[in-house]
Write an enzyme that holds these catalytic residues in place. Structure first.
Site, PDB file in Angstrom:
ATOM      1  N   ASN A 229       0.904  -1.122  -0.041  1.00 46.40           N
ATOM      2  CA  ASN A 229      -0.062   0.010   0.002  1.00 46.40           C
ATOM      3  C   ASN A 229       0.889   1.197   0.027  1.00 46.40           C
ATOM      4  O   ASN A 229       1.437   1.577   1.084  1.00 46.40           O
ATOM      5  CB  ASN A 229      -0.993  -0.177   1.222  1.00 46.40           C
ATOM      6  CG  ASN A 229      -1.937   1.176   1.221  1.00 46.40           C
ATOM      7  OD1 ASN A 229      -1.706   1.990   0.511  1.00 46.40           O
ATOM      8  ND2 ASN A 229      -2.798   1.127   2.332  1.00 46.40           N
TER       9      ASN A 229
ATOM     10  N   ARG B  28      -2.398  -1.812  -3.354  1.00 47.36           N
ATOM     11  CA  ARG B  28      -3.687  -1.312  -3.335  1.00 47.36           C
ATOM     12  C   ARG B  28      -3.365  -0.090  -4.199  1.00 47.36           C
ATOM     13  O   ARG B  28      -2.415   0.600  -4.260  1.00 47.36           O
ATOM     14  CB  ARG B  28      -3.648  -0.616  -2.005  1.00 47.36           C
ATOM     15  CG  ARG B  28      -4.915   0.107  -1.669  1.00 47.36           C
ATOM     16  CD  ARG B  28      -5.205   0.461  -0.390  1.00 47.36           C
ATOM     17  NE  ARG B  28      -6.371   1.186  -0.088  1.00 47.36           N
ATOM     18  CZ  ARG B  28      -6.862   1.709   0.985  1.00 47.36           C
ATOM     19  NH1 ARG B  28      -5.988   1.736   2.172  1.00 47.36           N
ATOM     20  NH2 ARG B  28      -7.850   2.662   1.022  1.00 47.36           N
TER      21      ARG B  28
ATOM     22  N   GLY C  46     -13.206   5.424   9.846  1.00 49.25           N
ATOM     23  CA  GLY C  46     -12.221   5.431  10.165  1.00 49.25           C
ATOM     24  C   GLY C  46     -11.738   6.972  10.193  1.00 49.25           C
ATOM     25  O   GLY C  46     -12.263   8.042  10.689  1.00 49.25           O
ATOM     26  N   ASN C  47     -10.388   7.261   9.853  1.00 49.02           N
ATOM     27  CA  ASN C  47     -10.140   8.847   9.762  1.00 49.02           C
ATOM     28  C   ASN C  47     -10.643   9.350   8.432  1.00 49.02           C
ATOM     29  O   ASN C  47     -11.103  10.381   8.635  1.00 49.02           O
ATOM     30  CB  ASN C  47      -8.293   8.535   9.837  1.00 49.02           C
ATOM     31  CG  ASN C  47      -7.817  10.146   9.752  1.00 49.02           C
ATOM     32  OD1 ASN C  47      -8.376  11.010  10.533  1.00 49.02           O
ATOM     33  ND2 ASN C  47      -6.803  10.237   9.005  1.00 49.02           N
ATOM     34  N   GLY C  48     -10.579   8.696   7.527  1.00 46.08           N
ATOM     35  CA  GLY C  48     -11.402   8.739   6.284  1.00 46.08           C
ATOM     36  C   GLY C  48     -12.732   7.879   6.418  1.00 46.08           C
ATOM     37  O   GLY C  48     -12.706   6.525   7.159  1.00 46.08           O
TER      38      GLY C  48
ATOM     39  N   HIS D 206     -12.673   3.049  -0.515  1.00 45.84           N
ATOM     40  CA  HIS D 206     -12.760   2.045   0.647  1.00 45.84           C
ATOM     41  C   HIS D 206     -13.391   0.720  -0.227  1.00 45.84           C
ATOM     42  O   HIS D 206     -14.086   0.137   0.685  1.00 45.84           O
ATOM     43  CB  HIS D 206     -13.619   2.212   1.928  1.00 45.84           C
ATOM     44  CG  HIS D 206     -12.820   3.527   2.631  1.00 45.84           C
ATOM     45  ND1 HIS D 206     -13.659   4.589   2.978  1.00 45.84           N
ATOM     46  CD2 HIS D 206     -11.646   3.902   2.869  1.00 45.84           C
ATOM     47  CE1 HIS D 206     -12.835   5.749   3.752  1.00 45.84           C
ATOM     48  NE2 HIS D 206     -11.751   5.269   3.574  1.00 45.84           N
TER      49      HIS D 206
ATOM     50  N   GLU E  45      -8.570  -5.193   4.544  1.00 44.15           N
ATOM     51  CA  GLU E  45      -8.123  -4.700   3.026  1.00 44.15           C
ATOM     52  C   GLU E  45      -7.115  -5.930   2.357  1.00 44.15           C
ATOM     53  O   GLU E  45      -7.201  -6.285   1.346  1.00 44.15           O
ATOM     54  CB  GLU E  45      -7.961  -3.311   2.939  1.00 44.15           C
ATOM     55  CG  GLU E  45      -9.385  -2.624   3.169  1.00 44.15           C
ATOM     56  CD  GLU E  45      -9.139  -1.275   3.365  1.00 44.15           C
ATOM     57  OE1 GLU E  45      -8.662  -0.927   4.653  1.00 44.15           O
ATOM     58  OE2 GLU E  45      -9.276  -0.394   2.757  1.00 44.15           O
TER      59      GLU E  45
ATOM     60  N   ARG F 126     -11.585  16.028   6.962  1.00 46.63           N
ATOM     61  CA  ARG F 126     -12.203  16.118   5.594  1.00 46.63           C
ATOM     62  C   ARG F 126     -13.529  16.733   5.817  1.00 46.63           C
ATOM     63  O   ARG F 126     -14.452  16.156   6.612  1.00 46.63           O
ATOM     64  CB  ARG F 126     -12.268  15.106   4.584  1.00 46.63           C
ATOM     65  CG  ARG F 126     -10.855  14.788   4.153  1.00 46.63           C
ATOM     66  CD  ARG F 126     -11.076  13.575   3.127  1.00 46.63           C
ATOM     67  NE  ARG F 126      -9.813  12.642   3.296  1.00 46.63           N
ATOM     68  CZ  ARG F 126      -9.791  11.289   3.259  1.00 46.63           C
ATOM     69  NH1 ARG F 126     -10.980  10.632   2.825  1.00 46.63           N
ATOM     70  NH2 ARG F 126      -8.788  10.649   3.405  1.00 46.63           N
TER      71      ARG F 126
ATOM     72  N   LYS G 196       3.310   0.779   3.121  1.00 47.67           N
ATOM     73  CA  LYS G 196       2.911  -0.233   4.129  1.00 47.67           C
ATOM     74  C   LYS G 196       2.906  -1.641   3.332  1.00 47.67           C
ATOM     75  O   LYS G 196       2.666  -1.756   2.140  1.00 47.67           O
ATOM     76  CB  LYS G 196       1.435  -0.157   4.647  1.00 47.67           C
ATOM     77  CG  LYS G 196       1.523   1.088   5.525  1.00 47.67           C
ATOM     78  CD  LYS G 196       0.076   1.018   6.166  1.00 47.67           C
ATOM     79  CE  LYS G 196      -0.482   2.513   6.656  1.00 47.67           C
ATOM     80  NZ  LYS G 196      -1.824   2.736   6.385  1.00 47.67           N
TER      81      LYS G 196
HETATM   82  P1  ADP Z   1      -7.367   5.355   8.517  1.00 50.75           P
HETATM   83  O1  ADP Z   1      -8.658   5.739   7.905  1.00 50.75           O
HETATM   84  O2  ADP Z   1      -6.346   6.098   8.803  1.00 50.75           O
HETATM   85  O3  ADP Z   1      -7.023   4.037   8.177  1.00 50.75           O
HETATM   86  P2  ADP Z   1      -8.248   4.143  10.855  1.00 50.75           P
HETATM   87  O4  ADP Z   1      -9.428   3.286  10.374  1.00 50.75           O
HETATM   88  O5  ADP Z   1      -7.291   3.367  11.418  1.00 50.75           O
HETATM   89  O6  ADP Z   1      -7.985   5.367  10.059  1.00 50.75           O
HETATM   90  O7  ADP Z   1      -9.335   4.821  12.183  1.00 50.75           O
HETATM   91  C1  ADP Z   1      -8.602   5.987  12.733  1.00 50.75           C
HETATM   92  C2  ADP Z   1      -9.605   6.515  13.842  1.00 50.75           C
HETATM   93  O8  ADP Z   1     -10.202   5.632  14.644  1.00 50.75           O
HETATM   94  C3  ADP Z   1      -8.999   7.686  14.851  1.00 50.75           C
HETATM   95  O9  ADP Z   1      -9.836   8.849  14.897  1.00 50.75           O
HETATM   96  C4  ADP Z   1      -9.186   7.148  16.043  1.00 50.75           C
HETATM   97  O10 ADP Z   1      -9.586   7.903  17.274  1.00 50.75           O
HETATM   98  C5  ADP Z   1     -10.305   5.831  16.050  1.00 50.75           C
HETATM   99  N1  ADP Z   1     -10.235   4.965  17.010  1.00 50.75           N
HETATM  100  C6  ADP Z   1      -9.023   3.997  17.106  1.00 50.75           C
HETATM  101  N2  ADP Z   1      -9.255   3.385  18.224  1.00 50.75           N
HETATM  102  C7  ADP Z   1     -10.188   3.819  18.896  1.00 50.75           C
HETATM  103  C8  ADP Z   1     -10.871   3.506  20.036  1.00 50.75           C
HETATM  104  N3  ADP Z   1     -10.377   2.527  21.026  1.00 50.75           N
HETATM  105  N4  ADP Z   1     -11.920   4.256  20.353  1.00 50.75           N
HETATM  106  C9  ADP Z   1     -12.350   5.307  19.815  1.00 50.75           C
HETATM  107  N5  ADP Z   1     -11.748   5.557  18.352  1.00 50.75           N
HETATM  108  C10 ADP Z   1     -11.005   4.961  18.174  1.00 50.75           C
END
Ligand code: ADP
Length: 401
Positions: A7, A91, A210-212, A180, A385, A241, A14
């Site tokens: 990735n 990816r 997630g973050n996205g 995604h 993924e 975003r 990664k």
């Molecule tokens: P990315 O889109 O970068 O792959 P991820 O799927 O890893 O992102 O998600 C990141 C988000 O998940 C962050 O906002 C983080 O706060 C949240 N997160 C991760 N662990 C926890 C947790 N234990 N409780 C609440 N939110 C969490």
């Protein structure tokens, strides 16, 4: 089989070496600061070993060489020779409307990925660099591209067309693509398996939060609609975003502050979302929860807005699907945020969604979190993924032999 999953981002890469049949990960890691200096973190899950090294990585080529070197290293490695890697799966962010599925990489495939650079200007060049670095490091090794957009190519025109001049679609390919896709495909298939029903008989909504973040409406195993659009900026508010906004905001800000379109879009991509709503506290949902618990109103609003918009999409997609059998939560927030899941589902009882508070108190495990009598089954399904990429790669390579 041993599949190396790559990735590649603009300054990071990664990797995972995995068995596509069992999902076992032999080694995984991350190259960071490519183009700056270079840092490799390598982990071997079976032994818990973690190696960190500073290695010069002026380009992705050196990063891939560093990955190859550590995989075969007599002390820290997990294989004797690169020959033990059967194929590489990449990816790739944007396949435009050219790719409805994963494909073996050849010159035509690379050119098509290149043609999609205007649609994925940040990611596609990095993905190509990863592919070309692997070609140099492992000449002749079969490689497969797995596109974030491919799963969404089953959307009907009423879902993917924007109500903008036709020429912008026919000539410039401006439409909803969605992202995604590999994650939505994985959790949809897992959900069907968990429900013990053929996916062809299910109406489900997968929430990759997630973050996205993006949501997908899936019927008969096929994506019917998804919340991201031409780019991953659209849909629900995300870490940084904005998600959906009125396009006039861009014109207003450009005029008012003398910004270029690119500068404005950078703000919408990197300085907006829950980070902006929380007045800069954080893009991380854990920090927002901590802030809200201490009474920070902006953090509370950021969380409320996020959950409200996700709930609205769920309602819209239930209507688009004409019913709902299953709701799936995945990715960082979806897998680890019981409070957010509860807030999202609150008020969805009229759709037949009933969460069990005790079952919902779970993080990172595949588990049903709805009550036994909930009409709609609600599941937490950790996404994978990399496994999908490895499986697609193995399948295409076997078929070509
Ligand atoms: P990315 O889109 O970068 O792959 P991820 O799927 O890893 O992102 O998600 C990141 C988000 O998940 C962050 O906002 C983080 O706060 C949240 N997160 C991760 N662990 C926890 C947790 N234990 N409780 C609440 N939110 C969490």
């Amino acid at each position: 089989m041993n599949i190396l999953v790559i990735n590649a981002g603009s300054s990071s890469l990664k990797y995972q070496l995995m068995n596509p049949d069992t999902g076992d990960v032999t080694a995984k890691g991350l190259c960071e600061r490519i183009g700056l200096d270079g840092r490799l973190t390598h982990k071997v899950p079976a032994t818990g070993k973690k190696v960190e090294k500073d290695i010069p990585m002026p380009t992705h080529k050196e990063a891939i060489e560093a990955v190859m070197a550590i995989l075969v290293d007599p002390v820290d490695g997990v294989i004797k020779s690169v020959d033990e890697i059967d194929a590489v799966g990449h990816r790739v962010l944007h396949g435009g409307d050219k790719f409805v599925a994963s494909c073996l990489i050849d010159d035509a495939c690379k050119q098509a990925i290149r043609d999609c650079i205007p649609l994925g200007p940040l990611h596609n060049p990095a993905n190509l660099m990863g592919i070309e670095a692997c070609e140099k490091a492992m000449p002749g090794k079969p490689q497969v591209a797995v596109f974030d957009t491919a799963f969404h190519m089953t959307m009907p025109p009423k879902a993917y067309r924007y109500a903008i001049p036709t020429k912008w679609y026919t000539e410039e390919h401006l439409r909803r693509y969605g992202f995604h896709g590999t994650s939505h495909r994985y959790v949809s298939a897992r959900a069907a398996a968990m429900l013990g029903k053929p996916i062809e008989e299910l109406k489900l909504i997968s929430c990759h939060l997630g973050n996205g973040s993006s949501l997908s409406a899936v019927k008969d195993g096929k994506c019917q609609d998804t919340s991201m659009g031409l780019s991953p900026l659209a849909g629900v508010p995300m870490g940084t975003r904005s998600g959906d906004i009125d396009a006039c905001v861009v014109q207003f800000i450009m005029n008012k502050y003398g910004m270029t379109a690119d500068e404005c879009l950078t703000m919408l991509n990197k300085k907006s979302g829950v980070l902006a709503l929380s007045n800069g506290v954080s893009s991380d949902f854990r920090d927002l929860e901590a802030g809200a618990a201490k009474g920070d109103e902006a953090c509370r609003l950021a969380l409320d807005k996020f959950c409200y918009e996700v709930r609205k999409y769920i309602g819209a997609y239930a209507a688009a699907l004409g019913g709902l059998d299953c709701l799936v939560f995945t990715a960082g927030v979806g897998e680890n945020g019981p409070a957010n899941r509860a807030a999202i589902c609150a008020g969805l009882e009229f759709l037949g969604v009933k969460l069990d508070p005790e079952r919902n108190n779970v993080r990172g495990r595949e588990v049903r979190i709805s009550t036994d009598d909930s009409k709609v089954q609600v599941w937490v399904i950790p996404t994978n993924e990399e496994l999908m990429i490895a499986q697609d790669t193995a399948e295409l390579v076997k078929a070509a032999q």
